[in-house]
Scaffold this motif. Structure first.
Motif, PDB file in Angstrom:
ATOM      1  N   LEU A   1      86.049 107.542  97.032  1.00 33.46           N
ATOM      2  CA  LEU A   1      85.582 107.911  98.736  1.00 33.46           C
ATOM      3  C   LEU A   1      86.270 108.597  99.379  1.00 33.46           C
ATOM      4  CD1 LEU A   1      83.874 105.867 100.864  1.00 33.46           C
ATOM      5  CD2 LEU A   1      86.079 104.971 100.536  1.00 33.46           C
ATOM      6  N   LEU A   2      87.036 109.226  99.905  1.00 37.82           N
ATOM      7  CA  LEU A   2      87.881 109.625 100.065  1.00 37.82           C
ATOM      8  C   LEU A   2      87.043 111.499 100.295  1.00 37.82           C
ATOM      9  CD1 LEU A   2      91.665 109.122  99.765  1.00 37.82           C
ATOM     10  CD2 LEU A   2      90.127 107.814 101.477  1.00 37.82           C
ATOM     11  N   PRO A   3      87.126 111.411  99.380  1.00 35.75           N
ATOM     12  CA  PRO A   3      86.033 113.252  99.258  1.00 35.75           C
ATOM     13  C   PRO A   3      84.687 113.036  99.899  1.00 35.75           C
ATOM     14  CG  PRO A   3      86.621 113.272  97.111  1.00 35.75           C
ATOM     15  CD  PRO A   3      87.141 112.018  97.968  1.00 35.75           C
ATOM     16  N   VAL A   4      84.270 111.793 100.073  1.00 34.94           N
ATOM     17  CA  VAL A   4      82.858 112.318  99.917  1.00 34.94           C
ATOM     18  C   VAL A   4      83.200 111.690 101.937  1.00 34.94           C
ATOM     19  CG1 VAL A   4      81.315 112.130  98.474  1.00 34.94           C
ATOM     20  CG2 VAL A   4      82.380 109.804  99.508  1.00 34.94           C
ATOM     21  N   VAL A   5      84.231 110.740 102.175  1.00 39.15           N
ATOM     22  CA  VAL A   5      84.209 110.562 103.646  1.00 39.15           C
ATOM     23  C   VAL A   5      84.449 111.931 104.414  1.00 39.15           C
ATOM     24  CG1 VAL A   5      86.208 109.853 105.835  1.00 39.15           C
ATOM     25  CG2 VAL A   5      85.174 108.277 103.339  1.00 39.15           C
ATOM     26  N   HIS A   6      85.803 112.969 103.497  1.00 37.94           N
ATOM     27  CA  HIS A   6      86.058 113.786 104.201  1.00 37.94           C
ATOM     28  C   HIS A   6      84.588 115.054 104.438  1.00 37.94           C
ATOM     29  CE1 HIS A   6      87.939 117.799 104.210  1.00 37.94           C
ATOM     30  NE2 HIS A   6      89.369 117.331 104.808  1.00 37.94           N
ATOM     31  N   ALA A   7      83.598 114.901 104.417  1.00 35.84           N
ATOM     32  CA  ALA A   7      82.610 116.050 103.583  1.00 35.84           C
ATOM     33  C   ALA A   7      81.494 115.578 105.081  1.00 35.84           C
ATOM     34  CB  ALA A   7      82.468 115.904 102.167  1.00 35.84           C
ATOM     35  N   ASN A   8      81.629 113.986 104.803  1.00 32.30           N
ATOM     36  CA  ASN A   8      80.871 114.085 106.203  1.00 32.30           C
ATOM     37  C   ASN A   8      81.521 113.532 107.546  1.00 32.30           C
ATOM     38  OD1 ASN A   8      78.164 113.044 104.873  1.00 32.30           O
ATOM     39  ND2 ASN A   8      79.390 113.220 103.357  1.00 32.30           N
ATOM     40  N   LEU A   9      82.471 113.842 108.333  1.00 33.17           N
ATOM     41  CA  LEU A   9      83.391 114.117 109.298  1.00 33.17           C
ATOM     42  C   LEU A   9      83.607 115.459 109.673  1.00 33.17           C
ATOM     43  CD1 LEU A   9      85.043 111.995 110.847  1.00 33.17           C
ATOM     44  CD2 LEU A   9      87.213 112.519 109.338  1.00 33.17           C
ATOM     45  N   ARG A  10      83.720 115.380 111.076  1.00 34.23           N
ATOM     46  CA  ARG A  10      83.827 116.771 111.793  1.00 34.23           C
ATOM     47  C   ARG A  10      85.055 116.829 111.818  1.00 34.23           C
ATOM     48  NH1 ARG A  10      85.790 116.088 115.974  1.00 34.23           N
ATOM     49  NH2 ARG A  10      86.099 114.202 117.718  1.00 34.23           N
ATOM     50  N   PRO A  11      85.406 118.440 111.470  1.00 26.14           N
ATOM     51  CA  PRO A  11      86.685 118.465 111.982  1.00 26.14           C
ATOM     52  C   PRO A  11      87.081 118.647 112.831  1.00 26.14           C
ATOM     53  CG  PRO A  11      85.225 120.398 111.281  1.00 26.14           C
ATOM     54  CD  PRO A  11      83.831 119.698 111.559  1.00 26.14           C
ATOM     55  N   GLY A  12      88.878 117.343 112.487  1.00 30.69           N
ATOM     56  CA  GLY A  12      89.125 117.088 114.119  1.00 30.69           C
ATOM     57  C   GLY A  12      88.368 115.462 114.071  1.00 30.69           C
ATOM     58  N   GLY A  13      87.971 114.521 113.311  1.00 28.58           N
ATOM     59  CA  GLY A  13      87.345 113.517 113.475  1.00 28.58           C
ATOM     60  C   GLY A  13      88.191 112.498 113.003  1.00 28.58           C
ATOM     61  N   VAL A  14      88.017 111.033 113.295  1.00 28.39           N
ATOM     62  CA  VAL A  14      89.520 110.085 112.889  1.00 28.39           C
ATOM     63  C   VAL A  14      88.417 109.555 111.683  1.00 28.39           C
ATOM     64  CG1 VAL A  14      90.627 107.521 113.413  1.00 28.39           C
ATOM     65  CG2 VAL A  14      90.456 110.366 115.119  1.00 28.39           C
ATOM     66  N   PHE A  15      89.033 109.013 110.694  1.00 27.24           N
ATOM     67  CA  PHE A  15      88.859 108.127 109.596  1.00 27.24           C
ATOM     68  C   PHE A  15      89.868 107.030 109.593  1.00 27.24           C
ATOM     69  CE2 PHE A  15      89.903 106.754 104.464  1.00 27.24           C
ATOM     70  CZ  PHE A  15      88.685 106.727 105.165  1.00 27.24           C
ATOM     71  N   ALA A  16      89.775 106.052 109.967  1.00 29.74           N
ATOM     72  CA  ALA A  16      90.257 104.745 110.142  1.00 29.74           C
ATOM     73  C   ALA A  16      90.166 103.465 109.554  1.00 29.74           C
ATOM     74  CB  ALA A  16      90.503 104.250 112.024  1.00 29.74           C
ATOM     75  N   PHE A  17      90.702 102.692 108.693  1.00 34.18           N
ATOM     76  CA  PHE A  17      90.691 101.490 107.999  1.00 34.18           C
ATOM     77  C   PHE A  17      91.541 100.147 108.439  1.00 34.18           C
ATOM     78  CE2 PHE A  17      92.018 104.280 104.930  1.00 34.18           C
ATOM     79  CZ  PHE A  17      92.755 103.678 104.041  1.00 34.18           C
ATOM     80  N   SER A  18      91.171  99.109 107.791  1.00 30.72           N
ATOM     81  CA  SER A  18      91.835  98.363 108.121  1.00 30.72           C
ATOM     82  C   SER A  18      92.110  97.190 107.346  1.00 30.72           C
ATOM     83  CB  SER A  18      91.886  97.689 109.197  1.00 30.72           C
ATOM     84  OG  SER A  18      90.605  96.811 110.168  1.00 30.72           O
ATOM     85  N   GLN A  19      92.900  96.700 106.653  1.00 28.46           N
ATOM     86  CA  GLN A  19      92.633  95.772 105.100  1.00 28.46           C
ATOM     87  C   GLN A  19      94.166  94.786 105.103  1.00 28.46           C
ATOM     88  OE1 GLN A  19      92.450  98.867 103.244  1.00 28.46           O
ATOM     89  NE2 GLN A  19      93.854  97.893 101.268  1.00 28.46           N
ATOM     90  N   ARG A  20      93.995  93.990 104.424  1.00 26.41           N
ATOM     91  CA  ARG A  20      95.545  93.355 104.332  1.00 26.41           C
ATOM     92  C   ARG A  20      96.309  94.689 103.354  1.00 26.41           C
ATOM     93  NH1 ARG A  20      96.023  87.872 105.077  1.00 26.41           N
ATOM     94  NH2 ARG A  20      93.148  86.821 105.097  1.00 26.41           N
ATOM     95  N   PRO A  21      97.959  93.447 103.571  1.00 24.46           N
ATOM     96  CA  PRO A  21      98.841  94.586 103.573  1.00 24.46           C
ATOM     97  C   PRO A  21      98.772  93.797 101.700  1.00 24.46           C
ATOM     98  CG  PRO A  21     100.125  93.633 105.213  1.00 24.46           C
ATOM     99  CD  PRO A  21      98.150  93.019 105.239  1.00 24.46           C
ATOM    100  N   PRO A  22      99.266  95.478 100.431  1.00 24.96           N
ATOM    101  CA  PRO A  22      99.278  94.585  99.925  1.00 24.96           C
ATOM    102  C   PRO A  22      99.994  93.406  99.110  1.00 24.96           C
ATOM    103  CG  PRO A  22     100.678  96.738  99.633  1.00 24.96           C
ATOM    104  CD  PRO A  22     100.439  97.047 101.169  1.00 24.96           C
ATOM    105  N   VAL A  23     100.016  93.079  97.670  1.00 23.87           N
ATOM    106  CA  VAL A  23     101.085  91.992  97.744  1.00 23.87           C
ATOM    107  C   VAL A  23     102.557  93.074  96.815  1.00 23.87           C
ATOM    108  CG1 VAL A  23     101.361  89.916  96.123  1.00 23.87           C
ATOM    109  CG2 VAL A  23      99.680  90.153  97.184  1.00 23.87           C
ATOM    110  N   GLU A  24     103.189  92.754  96.906  1.00 16.14           N
ATOM    111  CA  GLU A  24     104.114  93.097  96.538  1.00 16.14           C
ATOM    112  C   GLU A  24     104.608  93.807  95.383  1.00 16.14           C
ATOM    113  OE1 GLU A  24     109.584  93.520  96.477  1.00 16.14           O
ATOM    114  OE2 GLU A  24     108.342  92.038  98.248  1.00 16.14           O
ATOM    115  N   GLY A  25     104.361  94.488  94.397  1.00 11.70           N
ATOM    116  CA  GLY A  25     104.389  94.515  93.401  1.00 11.70           C
ATOM    117  C   GLY A  25     102.675  94.917  92.410  1.00 11.70           C
TER     118      GLY A  25
END
Length: 231
Positions: free
Chosen positions: A134-158
């Motif tokens: 995912l990250l390479p194609v998000v980077h390719a479709n984002l303008r220079p200086g553009g923001v990539f942000a996401f939220s989710q639950r934190p991981p369970v330890e381990g």
């Protein structure tokens, strides 16, 4: 695989009510990064101006998109679930500037010619897609200086990397299983920097004091190249 995942998210859509008509401030649209109502930062995280174009990966029933559209942005969403998109179209009929696509986030990013000012995901497709793909194609479709942000639950330890999520389908049916990717905040920052993003931050927002639940929300933000704005 896509058909199986689509059916799983259709099941999830049927279990969730529409977004409230107004929030605690009386607003009819609003942006929410966390799993808690009226909590956490808003659309300012994306550093958008009126007329900018934003992409929501796993837009669900469209509440965050509708808010961006109200602010004057071109708000584009993609989701695997036809049921979720039906809910979005039903609820946000008057959201001019909102554009919805049914399908896989990776496939959409690989096919679109649009360069976005921001790409975001709220408990959406970023959580359920291999970041190595995912990250390479998000980077390719984002303008220079553009923001990539996401939220989710934190991981369970381990429990890091690819994990299994179970979506109930009824008392007489086995749950649907979808993959998700969980990492510690510093690992997300390293992954983003390895894929050409800059100014990466990852923060666990604590649950609101008034709520009996205690699980926070992992909020990750980075930019493509120079020109990032802090928040």
């Amino acid at each position: 695989m896509t058909d199986t995942r689509s059916a799983a998210w259709d099941t999830y859509a049927r279990s969730k009510p529409q977004r409230r008509r107004t929030n605690a401030r009386g607003e009819t649209t609003w942006f929410n990064w966390t799993q808690y109502a009226d909590h956490g930062p808003g659309a300012e995280v994306l550093a958008l101006d009126s007329g900018d174009t934003a992409l929501d990966l796993g837009c669900g029933s469209g509440g965050n998109l509708a808010h961006l559209a109200k602010l004057g942005m071109r708000a584009v969403g993609v989701d695997l679930s036809p049921k979720q998109l039906d809910k979005a179209r039903e609820r946000w009929l008057d959201a001019d500037g909102m554009e919805l696509h049914q399908g896989d986030a990776l496939a959409y990013l690989g096919e679109t010619s649009t360069v976005f000012d921001a790409v975001f995901s709220v408990f959406g497709a970023v959580w359920f897609t291999d970041p190595g793909a995912l990250l390479p194609v998000v980077h390719a479709n984002l303008r220079p200086g553009g923001v990539f942000a996401f939220s989710q639950r934190p991981p369970v330890e381990g429990c890091y990397g690819c994990q299994a999520s179970y979506i109930p389908r009824g008392p007489d049916v086995d749950p649907a299983i979808v993959k998700r990717w969980d990492y510690e905040p510093e690992t997300w920052c390293s992954l983003l920097e390895d894929h050409g993003f800059s100014d990466a931050t990852a923060t666990v927002l604590p649950a609101p004091e008034r709520d009996p639940r205690t699980t926070g929300t992992l909020l990750v933000r980075a930019a493509r190249g120079d020109g990032a704005q802090s928040f």
